[in-house]
Design a protein around this motif. Sequence first.
Motif, PDB file in Angstrom:
ATOM      1  N   GLN A   1       1.211   6.695   8.310  1.00  0.00           N
ATOM      2  CA  GLN A   1       1.832   5.441   8.211  1.00  0.00           C
ATOM      3  C   GLN A   1       0.888   4.363   7.565  1.00  0.00           C
ATOM      4  O   GLN A   1      -0.093   4.338   7.495  1.00  0.00           O
ATOM      5  CB  GLN A   1       1.828   4.746   9.682  1.00  0.00           C
ATOM      6  CG  GLN A   1       2.951   5.599  10.656  1.00  0.00           C
ATOM      7  CD  GLN A   1       4.271   5.503  10.192  1.00  0.00           C
ATOM      8  OE1 GLN A   1       4.690   6.697   9.767  1.00  0.00           O
ATOM      9  NE2 GLN A   1       5.001   4.585   9.886  1.00  0.00           N
ATOM     10  N   ASP A   2       1.555   3.253   6.903  1.00  0.00           N
ATOM     11  CA  ASP A   2       1.011   2.229   6.348  1.00  0.00           C
ATOM     12  C   ASP A   2       0.419   1.266   7.223  1.00  0.00           C
ATOM     13  O   ASP A   2       1.056   1.105   8.312  1.00  0.00           O
ATOM     14  CB  ASP A   2       1.919   1.490   5.690  1.00  0.00           C
ATOM     15  CG  ASP A   2       2.356   2.149   4.179  1.00  0.00           C
ATOM     16  OD1 ASP A   2       1.907   3.060   3.596  1.00  0.00           O
ATOM     17  OD2 ASP A   2       3.645   2.028   3.842  1.00  0.00           O
ATOM     18  N   PRO A   3      -0.848   0.913   6.785  1.00  0.00           N
ATOM     19  CA  PRO A   3      -1.487  -0.130   7.938  1.00  0.00           C
ATOM     20  C   PRO A   3      -0.284  -1.374   8.192  1.00  0.00           C
ATOM     21  O   PRO A   3      -0.708  -1.908   9.413  1.00  0.00           O
ATOM     22  CB  PRO A   3      -2.722  -0.792   7.224  1.00  0.00           C
ATOM     23  CG  PRO A   3      -2.999   0.509   6.275  1.00  0.00           C
ATOM     24  CD  PRO A   3      -1.625   0.986   5.813  1.00  0.00           C
TER      25      PRO A   3
ATOM     26  N   MET B   1       0.932  -1.253  -0.116  1.00  0.00           N
ATOM     27  CA  MET B   1      -0.001   0.101   0.227  1.00  0.00           C
ATOM     28  C   MET B   1       0.761   1.300   0.038  1.00  0.00           C
ATOM     29  O   MET B   1       1.709   1.273   0.735  1.00  0.00           O
ATOM     30  CB  MET B   1      -0.977  -0.075   1.146  1.00  0.00           C
ATOM     31  CG  MET B   1      -1.597   1.270   1.309  1.00  0.00           C
ATOM     32  SD  MET B   1      -2.746   0.934   2.758  1.00  0.00           S
ATOM     33  CE  MET B   1      -4.439   1.220   2.007  1.00  0.00           C
ATOM     34  N   THR B   2       0.598   2.283  -0.557  1.00  0.00           N
ATOM     35  CA  THR B   2       1.136   3.629  -0.739  1.00  0.00           C
ATOM     36  C   THR B   2       0.526   4.538  -0.019  1.00  0.00           C
ATOM     37  O   THR B   2      -0.532   4.550   0.479  1.00  0.00           O
ATOM     38  CB  THR B   2       1.426   4.028  -2.110  1.00  0.00           C
ATOM     39  OG1 THR B   2       0.087   4.320  -2.684  1.00  0.00           O
ATOM     40  CG2 THR B   2       1.854   3.077  -3.224  1.00  0.00           C
ATOM     41  N   ARG B   3       1.579   5.435   0.581  1.00  0.00           N
ATOM     42  CA  ARG B   3       1.191   6.376   1.359  1.00  0.00           C
ATOM     43  C   ARG B   3       0.578   7.596   0.703  1.00  0.00           C
ATOM     44  O   ARG B   3       0.900   7.933  -0.375  1.00  0.00           O
ATOM     45  CB  ARG B   3       2.246   6.762   2.270  1.00  0.00           C
ATOM     46  CG  ARG B   3       2.829   5.927   3.266  1.00  0.00           C
ATOM     47  CD  ARG B   3       3.795   6.398   4.107  1.00  0.00           C
ATOM     48  NE  ARG B   3       4.450   5.331   4.840  1.00  0.00           N
ATOM     49  CZ  ARG B   3       5.305   5.477   5.583  1.00  0.00           C
ATOM     50  NH1 ARG B   3       6.153   6.669   5.821  1.00  0.00           N
ATOM     51  NH2 ARG B   3       5.800   4.494   6.436  1.00  0.00           N
ATOM     52  N   THR B   4      -0.832   8.006   1.388  1.00  0.00           N
ATOM     53  CA  THR B   4      -1.322   9.185   0.614  1.00  0.00           C
ATOM     54  C   THR B   4      -0.546  10.436   1.076  1.00  0.00           C
ATOM     55  O   THR B   4      -0.629  11.311   0.534  1.00  0.00           O
ATOM     56  CB  THR B   4      -2.844   9.146   0.914  1.00  0.00           C
ATOM     57  OG1 THR B   4      -2.974   9.202   2.097  1.00  0.00           O
ATOM     58  CG2 THR B   4      -3.377   7.871  -0.055  1.00  0.00           C
TER      59      THR B   4
ATOM     60  N   TRP C   1      -9.249   1.819   7.127  1.00  0.00           N
ATOM     61  CA  TRP C   1      -8.634   0.785   5.966  1.00  0.00           C
ATOM     62  C   TRP C   1      -9.008  -0.522   6.210  1.00  0.00           C
ATOM     63  O   TRP C   1      -9.647  -1.243   5.050  1.00  0.00           O
ATOM     64  CB  TRP C   1      -6.865   0.636   5.840  1.00  0.00           C
ATOM     65  CG  TRP C   1      -6.464  -0.438   5.128  1.00  0.00           C
ATOM     66  CD1 TRP C   1      -6.277  -0.224   3.624  1.00  0.00           C
ATOM     67  CD2 TRP C   1      -6.193  -1.546   5.149  1.00  0.00           C
ATOM     68  NE1 TRP C   1      -5.889  -1.352   3.301  1.00  0.00           N
ATOM     69  CE2 TRP C   1      -5.656  -2.296   4.114  1.00  0.00           C
ATOM     70  CE3 TRP C   1      -5.932  -2.429   6.462  1.00  0.00           C
ATOM     71  CZ2 TRP C   1      -5.013  -3.428   3.996  1.00  0.00           C
ATOM     72  CZ3 TRP C   1      -5.170  -3.642   6.599  1.00  0.00           C
ATOM     73  CH2 TRP C   1      -4.959  -4.269   5.170  1.00  0.00           C
ATOM     74  N   MET C   2      -9.042  -1.256   7.383  1.00  0.00           N
ATOM     75  CA  MET C   2      -9.718  -2.594   7.517  1.00  0.00           C
ATOM     76  C   MET C   2     -11.103  -2.612   7.358  1.00  0.00           C
ATOM     77  O   MET C   2     -11.678  -3.560   6.752  1.00  0.00           O
ATOM     78  CB  MET C   2      -9.381  -3.139   9.078  1.00  0.00           C
ATOM     79  CG  MET C   2      -7.826  -3.277   9.283  1.00  0.00           C
ATOM     80  SD  MET C   2      -7.314  -3.727  10.933  1.00  0.00           S
ATOM     81  CE  MET C   2      -8.379  -5.048  11.242  1.00  0.00           C
ATOM     82  N   ASP C   3     -11.892  -1.681   7.933  1.00  0.00           N
ATOM     83  CA  ASP C   3     -13.280  -1.671   7.597  1.00  0.00           C
ATOM     84  C   ASP C   3     -13.681  -1.401   5.847  1.00  0.00           C
ATOM     85  O   ASP C   3     -14.504  -2.160   5.284  1.00  0.00           O
ATOM     86  CB  ASP C   3     -13.846  -0.366   8.152  1.00  0.00           C
ATOM     87  CG  ASP C   3     -13.884  -0.307   9.636  1.00  0.00           C
ATOM     88  OD1 ASP C   3     -13.850  -1.701  10.157  1.00  0.00           O
ATOM     89  OD2 ASP C   3     -14.105   0.640  10.202  1.00  0.00           O
ATOM     90  N   THR C   4     -12.626  -0.749   5.170  1.00  0.00           N
ATOM     91  CA  THR C   4     -12.844  -0.728   3.859  1.00  0.00           C
ATOM     92  C   THR C   4     -12.857  -2.153   3.116  1.00  0.00           C
ATOM     93  O   THR C   4     -13.617  -2.582   2.353  1.00  0.00           O
ATOM     94  CB  THR C   4     -12.209   0.321   3.003  1.00  0.00           C
ATOM     95  OG1 THR C   4     -12.291   1.669   3.593  1.00  0.00           O
ATOM     96  CG2 THR C   4     -11.870   0.350   1.674  1.00  0.00           C
ATOM     97  N   LEU C   5     -11.565  -2.801   3.770  1.00  0.00           N
ATOM     98  CA  LEU C   5     -11.518  -4.090   3.217  1.00  0.00           C
ATOM     99  C   LEU C   5     -12.433  -4.959   3.438  1.00  0.00           C
ATOM    100  O   LEU C   5     -12.849  -5.815   2.666  1.00  0.00           O
ATOM    101  CB  LEU C   5     -10.058  -4.596   3.599  1.00  0.00           C
ATOM    102  CG  LEU C   5      -9.275  -5.945   3.374  1.00  0.00           C
ATOM    103  CD1 LEU C   5      -9.087  -5.589   1.791  1.00  0.00           C
ATOM    104  CD2 LEU C   5      -8.082  -6.292   4.067  1.00  0.00           C
ATOM    105  N   ALA C   6     -13.029  -5.034   4.538  1.00  0.00           N
ATOM    106  CA  ALA C   6     -14.090  -6.028   5.192  1.00  0.00           C
ATOM    107  C   ALA C   6     -15.187  -5.607   4.218  1.00  0.00           C
ATOM    108  O   ALA C   6     -15.982  -6.639   3.825  1.00  0.00           O
ATOM    109  CB  ALA C   6     -14.259  -5.756   6.512  1.00  0.00           C
TER     110      ALA C   6
ATOM    111  N   GLN D   1       8.223   4.447  15.066  1.00  0.00           N
ATOM    112  CA  GLN D   1       8.349   4.098  13.861  1.00  0.00           C
ATOM    113  C   GLN D   1       6.858   3.944  13.049  1.00  0.00           C
ATOM    114  O   GLN D   1       6.856   4.062  11.931  1.00  0.00           O
ATOM    115  CB  GLN D   1       9.181   2.869  13.149  1.00  0.00           C
ATOM    116  CG  GLN D   1      10.589   3.337  13.665  1.00  0.00           C
ATOM    117  CD  GLN D   1      11.742   1.941  13.420  1.00  0.00           C
ATOM    118  OE1 GLN D   1      10.948   0.757  13.275  1.00  0.00           O
ATOM    119  NE2 GLN D   1      12.916   2.435  13.428  1.00  0.00           N
ATOM    120  N   ALA D   2       5.966   3.365  13.830  1.00  0.00           N
ATOM    121  CA  ALA D   2       4.676   3.060  13.188  1.00  0.00           C
ATOM    122  C   ALA D   2       3.737   4.570  13.444  1.00  0.00           C
ATOM    123  O   ALA D   2       2.683   4.301  13.155  1.00  0.00           O
ATOM    124  CB  ALA D   2       4.158   1.976  14.060  1.00  0.00           C
TER     125      ALA D   2
END
Length: 114
Positions: A9-11, A1-4, A89-94, A61-62
Amino acid sequence: MTRTDENEQDPEDVLAALADPIRREILAVLAREGGATSTSLAARLPITRQAVAKHLAVLGQAGLVRAHRAGREVRYEADPQPLRRTTRWMDTLANQWEHRLNTIKNLAEGATGP
């Protein structure tokens, strides 16, 4: 995943940091108490201050922890923003998976219908 956003931070970074139970406990203490030093965290956990410092570095770092100098001490505070972004992000994926599964279900039900 790329950062916007450069500061976002990336998930994957957030999830990797949260994979360790000690880091989750550190984050929970920081969130509950509003901040702590590595020494005060080590007094509550079954690990050394040096180990706490390493875990804090991973959390930092996260993007989950911020450090602030207060005199001679460094205080750490939880930052919930990366966790909120990861949750979204997890909600969108679900939701995407739910849509796909509903499509498959509808196709299967249509194929076995009268």
